[in-house]
Design an enzyme around this catalytic site. Sequence first.
Site, PDB file in Angstrom:
ATOM      1  N   CYS A 141       0.844  -1.189   0.000  1.00 17.12           N
ATOM      2  CA  CYS A 141       0.000   0.000   0.000  1.00 17.12           C
ATOM      3  C   CYS A 141       0.880   1.240   0.000  1.00 17.12           C
ATOM      4  O   CYS A 141       1.873   1.318   0.709  1.00 17.12           O
ATOM      5  CB  CYS A 141      -0.952   0.093   1.197  1.00 17.12           C
ATOM      6  SG  CYS A 141      -2.068  -1.290   1.340  1.00 17.12           S
ATOM      7  N   ARG A 187       3.868  -0.293  -4.790  1.00 13.78           N
ATOM      8  CA  ARG A 187       3.603  -0.835  -3.459  1.00 13.78           C
ATOM      9  C   ARG A 187       2.260  -1.572  -3.383  1.00 13.78           C
ATOM     10  O   ARG A 187       1.937  -2.191  -2.364  1.00 13.78           O
ATOM     11  CB  ARG A 187       3.597   0.289  -2.420  1.00 13.78           C
ATOM     12  CG  ARG A 187       4.902   1.045  -2.351  1.00 13.78           C
ATOM     13  CD  ARG A 187       4.802   2.165  -1.346  1.00 13.78           C
ATOM     14  NE  ARG A 187       4.540   1.649  -0.023  1.00 13.78           N
ATOM     15  CZ  ARG A 187       5.466   1.257   0.837  1.00 13.78           C
ATOM     16  NH1 ARG A 187       6.735   1.344   0.507  1.00 13.78           N
ATOM     17  NH2 ARG A 187       5.149   0.793   2.023  1.00 13.78           N
ATOM     18  N   TRP A 236      -2.794  -2.724  -1.690  1.00 10.81           N
ATOM     19  CA  TRP A 236      -2.462  -4.133  -1.878  1.00 10.81           C
ATOM     20  C   TRP A 236      -3.280  -4.866  -0.816  1.00 10.81           C
ATOM     21  O   TRP A 236      -3.004  -4.741   0.377  1.00 10.81           O
ATOM     22  CB  TRP A 236      -0.968  -4.355  -1.682  1.00 10.81           C
ATOM     23  CG  TRP A 236      -0.514  -5.742  -2.008  1.00 10.81           C
ATOM     24  CD1 TRP A 236      -0.144  -6.222  -3.220  1.00 10.81           C
ATOM     25  CD2 TRP A 236      -0.355  -6.834  -1.080  1.00 10.81           C
ATOM     26  NE1 TRP A 236       0.222  -7.554  -3.115  1.00 10.81           N
ATOM     27  CE2 TRP A 236       0.102  -7.950  -1.817  1.00 10.81           C
ATOM     28  CE3 TRP A 236      -0.571  -6.981   0.288  1.00 10.81           C
ATOM     29  CZ2 TRP A 236       0.354  -9.181  -1.228  1.00 10.81           C
ATOM     30  CZ3 TRP A 236      -0.316  -8.221   0.877  1.00 10.81           C
ATOM     31  CH2 TRP A 236       0.138  -9.300   0.111  1.00 10.81           C
ATOM     32  N   ASN A 255      -1.690   1.914   5.896  1.00 11.94           N
ATOM     33  CA  ASN A 255      -0.782   0.920   5.320  1.00 11.94           C
ATOM     34  C   ASN A 255      -0.323   0.035   6.470  1.00 11.94           C
ATOM     35  O   ASN A 255       0.296   0.536   7.411  1.00 11.94           O
ATOM     36  CB  ASN A 255       0.408   1.643   4.665  1.00 11.94           C
ATOM     37  CG  ASN A 255       1.547   0.706   4.318  1.00 11.94           C
ATOM     38  OD1 ASN A 255       1.321  -0.477   4.072  1.00 11.94           O
ATOM     39  ND2 ASN A 255       2.757   1.212   4.286  1.00 11.94           N
ATOM     40  N   GLY A 256      -0.648  -1.258   6.409  1.00 15.87           N
ATOM     41  CA  GLY A 256      -0.248  -2.162   7.496  1.00 15.87           C
ATOM     42  C   GLY A 256      -1.367  -3.130   7.816  1.00 15.87           C
ATOM     43  O   GLY A 256      -2.312  -3.285   7.028  1.00 15.87           O
ATOM     44  N   GLU A 297      17.018 -17.680  -8.668  1.00 12.04           N
ATOM     45  CA  GLU A 297      16.593 -16.314  -8.991  1.00 12.04           C
ATOM     46  C   GLU A 297      15.955 -16.257 -10.392  1.00 12.04           C
ATOM     47  O   GLU A 297      14.955 -15.571 -10.597  1.00 12.04           O
ATOM     48  CB  GLU A 297      17.805 -15.375  -8.884  1.00 12.04           C
ATOM     49  CG  GLU A 297      17.576 -13.934  -9.270  1.00 12.04           C
ATOM     50  CD  GLU A 297      16.525 -13.190  -8.444  1.00 12.04           C
ATOM     51  OE1 GLU A 297      16.022 -13.733  -7.454  1.00 12.04           O
ATOM     52  OE2 GLU A 297      16.173 -12.076  -8.845  1.00 12.04           O
ATOM     53  N   LYS A 336      12.171 -14.970 -11.112  1.00  8.27           N
ATOM     54  CA  LYS A 336      11.866 -13.882 -12.050  1.00  8.27           C
ATOM     55  C   LYS A 336      10.813 -14.342 -13.042  1.00  8.27           C
ATOM     56  O   LYS A 336       9.870 -13.631 -13.332  1.00  8.27           O
ATOM     57  CB  LYS A 336      13.117 -13.423 -12.828  1.00  8.27           C
ATOM     58  CG  LYS A 336      14.155 -12.635 -12.091  1.00  8.27           C
ATOM     59  CD  LYS A 336      13.764 -11.220 -11.758  1.00  8.27           C
ATOM     60  CE  LYS A 336      13.086 -11.154 -10.420  1.00  8.27           C
ATOM     61  NZ  LYS A 336      13.914 -10.938  -9.265  1.00  8.27           N
ATOM     62  N   GLU A 378       7.300 -14.626 -11.465  1.00  8.43           N
ATOM     63  CA  GLU A 378       6.723 -13.317 -11.133  1.00  8.43           C
ATOM     64  C   GLU A 378       6.172 -12.580 -12.343  1.00  8.43           C
ATOM     65  O   GLU A 378       5.125 -11.953 -12.282  1.00  8.43           O
ATOM     66  CB  GLU A 378       7.821 -12.401 -10.564  1.00  8.43           C
ATOM     67  CG  GLU A 378       8.225 -12.667  -9.164  1.00  8.43           C
ATOM     68  CD  GLU A 378       9.306 -11.690  -8.770  1.00  8.43           C
ATOM     69  OE1 GLU A 378       9.033 -10.822  -7.943  1.00  8.43           O
ATOM     70  OE2 GLU A 378      10.442 -11.772  -9.284  1.00  8.43           O
ATOM     71  N   HIS A 425      17.162 -36.454  -8.218  1.00 16.33           N
ATOM     72  CA  HIS A 425      16.455 -36.989  -7.049  1.00 16.33           C
ATOM     73  C   HIS A 425      14.960 -36.678  -7.087  1.00 16.33           C
ATOM     74  O   HIS A 425      14.293 -36.721  -6.057  1.00 16.33           O
ATOM     75  CB  HIS A 425      17.085 -36.453  -5.766  1.00 16.33           C
ATOM     76  CG  HIS A 425      18.516 -36.866  -5.608  1.00 16.33           C
ATOM     77  ND1 HIS A 425      18.900 -38.138  -5.282  1.00 16.33           N
ATOM     78  CD2 HIS A 425      19.664 -36.172  -5.802  1.00 16.33           C
ATOM     79  CE1 HIS A 425      20.221 -38.213  -5.247  1.00 16.33           C
ATOM     80  NE2 HIS A 425      20.707 -37.026  -5.574  1.00 16.33           N
ATOM     81  N   LYS A 440       5.851  -4.253  -4.252  1.00 16.80           N
ATOM     82  CA  LYS A 440       7.298  -4.095  -4.149  1.00 16.80           C
ATOM     83  C   LYS A 440       7.788  -4.222  -2.717  1.00 16.80           C
ATOM     84  O   LYS A 440       8.777  -4.865  -2.437  1.00 16.80           O
ATOM     85  CB  LYS A 440       7.657  -2.711  -4.700  1.00 16.80           C
ATOM     86  CG  LYS A 440       9.138  -2.412  -4.707  1.00 16.80           C
ATOM     87  CD  LYS A 440       9.789  -3.043  -5.897  1.00 16.80           C
ATOM     88  CE  LYS A 440      11.284  -2.940  -5.895  1.00 16.80           C
ATOM     89  NZ  LYS A 440      11.871  -4.097  -6.569  1.00 16.80           N
TER      90      LYS A 440
HETATM   91  C1  F6R Z   1      11.479 -10.539  -6.295  1.00 19.22           C
HETATM   92  C2  F6R Z   1      11.259  -9.535  -5.285  1.00 19.22           C
HETATM   93  C3  F6R Z   1      10.947  -9.970  -3.901  1.00 19.22           C
HETATM   94  C4  F6R Z   1      11.836  -9.198  -2.917  1.00 19.22           C
HETATM   95  C5  F6R Z   1      11.454  -9.542  -1.484  1.00 19.22           C
HETATM   96  C6  F6R Z   1      12.359  -8.857  -0.482  1.00 19.22           C
HETATM   97  O1  F6R Z   1      11.706  -9.972  -7.549  1.00 19.22           O
HETATM   98  O2  F6R Z   1      11.320  -8.358  -5.554  1.00 19.22           O
HETATM   99  O3  F6R Z   1      11.124 -11.339  -3.761  1.00 19.22           O
HETATM  100  O4  F6R Z   1      13.165  -9.528  -3.173  1.00 19.22           O
HETATM  101  O5  F6R Z   1      10.131  -9.147  -1.250  1.00 19.22           O
HETATM  102  O6  F6R Z   1      12.288  -7.479  -0.590  1.00 19.22           O
HETATM  103  P1  F6R Z   1      13.395  -6.548   0.033  1.00 19.22           P
HETATM  104  O7  F6R Z   1      14.672  -6.825  -0.638  1.00 19.22           O
HETATM  105  O8  F6R Z   1      12.892  -5.162  -0.218  1.00 19.22           O
HETATM  106  O9  F6R Z   1      13.458  -6.871   1.498  1.00 19.22           O
END
Ligand code: F6R
Length: 612
Positions: A2, A27, A74, A100-101, A485, A489, A492, A508, A607
Amino acid sequence: MCGIVAYVGQKEAYPIILKGLKRLEYRGYDSAGVALLDEKGLNVYKKQGKVAELEEHLIGKALPAHIGIGHTRWATHGEPSDRNAHPHMSKSGKLAMIHNGIIENYAQLKQDLIKKGYVFKSDTDTEVLLNFIEDIWINNNCELEEAVRIALKRVVGAYVIVLLDADQPDTLIAARKGSPLVIGIGKGEHFLASDASPIIEYTKEVVYVNDYELAILKPDELILKNLGNEKITPFVQKLDMELAAIEKGGFDHFMIKEIFEQSETIYDCLRGRLDAEKGTIKMSGVENNMERFIHAQRIIMVACGTSWHAGLVAEYIFEELCRIPVEVEYASEFRYRNPVIHKGDIIMAISQSGETADTLVAIEKAKEQGAIIFGILNVVGSSIARASHAGAYTHAGPEIGVASTKAFTAQLTVLTMVALRIAIEKKTITHDRYMHLLNELHEVPAKVEATLKLSESIKAVAAKYADAKDMLYLGRGYNFPVALEGALKLKEISYIHAEGYPAAEMKHGPIALVDETLPVVFVATKDSYHEKIVSNMQEIKARKGKVIAVITEGDEVITGLADDVIAIPEADELIAPIISVIPMQLLAYYIGVLKGYDVDKPRNLAKSVTVE
Ligand code: F6R
């Protein structure tokens, strides 16, 4: 999670709030709304969907208010819908609030309010908190800020709230615990936002609000108090951020802009710290704690998502270079179990946003048990930065695309420098190897630049595999976390199911998935496992799987074996992940774009994950 924006001053509030909400959309983006107070009264407008839909809804409306609050959501409590969107109005219609929270004890508070005759229009915890405040306000016949203070002392959970009172046309009341809040100080105006991006074009003077603080904002006055009603002197800081850093700069999406920024962000991260000729690394956060690092019995990396993957790479690096045992923990697990933490253990909190709730709570818990917290963070002044004893910033600049890219490579760069700085002091590395790795780091920006030039051919590979239902990502050693990773990606951005595995572990279980429809991405740059990973590739080919391999330039063996190769510049195996992850990012990006998805705002994500 949010985004919130608020304004009080001489200008029209709505355009400022709208622009701010667009900047904060990373956000959360399932609904948006504003509450504006003008001479005719308090009006709330809200819409399910992205901020653009709210904007569309309000085109042509006269919105002359000079005070207002706005929110991009969100969803946590209640599905995305118009009625669950913020701002919420109190029962009397006098108060509007954004939040927000998460209010954890909202169910109990709601029951109590229902018994008193309150009827709720939404499913949110926010509407409960707002009416709880109003109930205290009416029954105690007190100032609104006093009611807020009383309410917040009884609330369990995390919040930033901003309230607008129909009878106070020049006052905003805000409070924070556990979610971020920045105040911008202008001339005869004040701004409030979840981060500095909505504020930056109006003022560079900001105050970061701390937990359990309450802010009362008027055009010419800022009062900061604690929940005990004592005044606090605001600590005014200068923002070190330019507007250009938060705009797309000609790219289609923030994600691709940020992928392409990486040679520069890695350079910025090295600049002023690494001198490959002199053989020095300057990092005051490490130097000031050198004795602690040298004698550390253990380092625990605590992080989530992509940052957790950076921690996994760092585990390999620190154990190799510094000979310190490393554990890598998901913050969300670590915080709820009863981990054994010894006094003097070093916790490395890795986080782009510096606001991830699980990571923040995990380090606070470890701190209580005597651990030293060292932050590897991107956002200066963020909650985790302030909760850490020391640390090193990644200097990647604002990362706005929801999928993390440049933050990851900057995290790896900083973590490698930290490890090298400790290793040379601890004498767990030879001088030659140290100098070699310094040179290798120095060359990373140029190698990243060269890798980015492969984007067109990676786009062609993306087109070939965009219809896949599942994909497997495999790597060994330093490249194993890169495989994880890559899979993250892809999931997502393109919503294709993907799994990352250590290449040898594949036999395995996951090998059962392999047939002619399964694309398998190998991160197989030249390293000490090279022959082994070639064998793993043979195992996939023997079962008719399609192999896409990220290899070191000149690797004829894999070129002859794989269906598609992406050849990147040679690098020491310890440094390679900073480069080998870039084709992973590009592949996911192009597949997501080809499938027509909004790659900057993937569904269900946000984010900054400020809820647990
Ligand atoms: C993946 C992504 C999330 C963040 C995770 C941690 O692309 O963006 O998996 O890496 O939410 O976020 P931070 O680094 O802000 O603590």
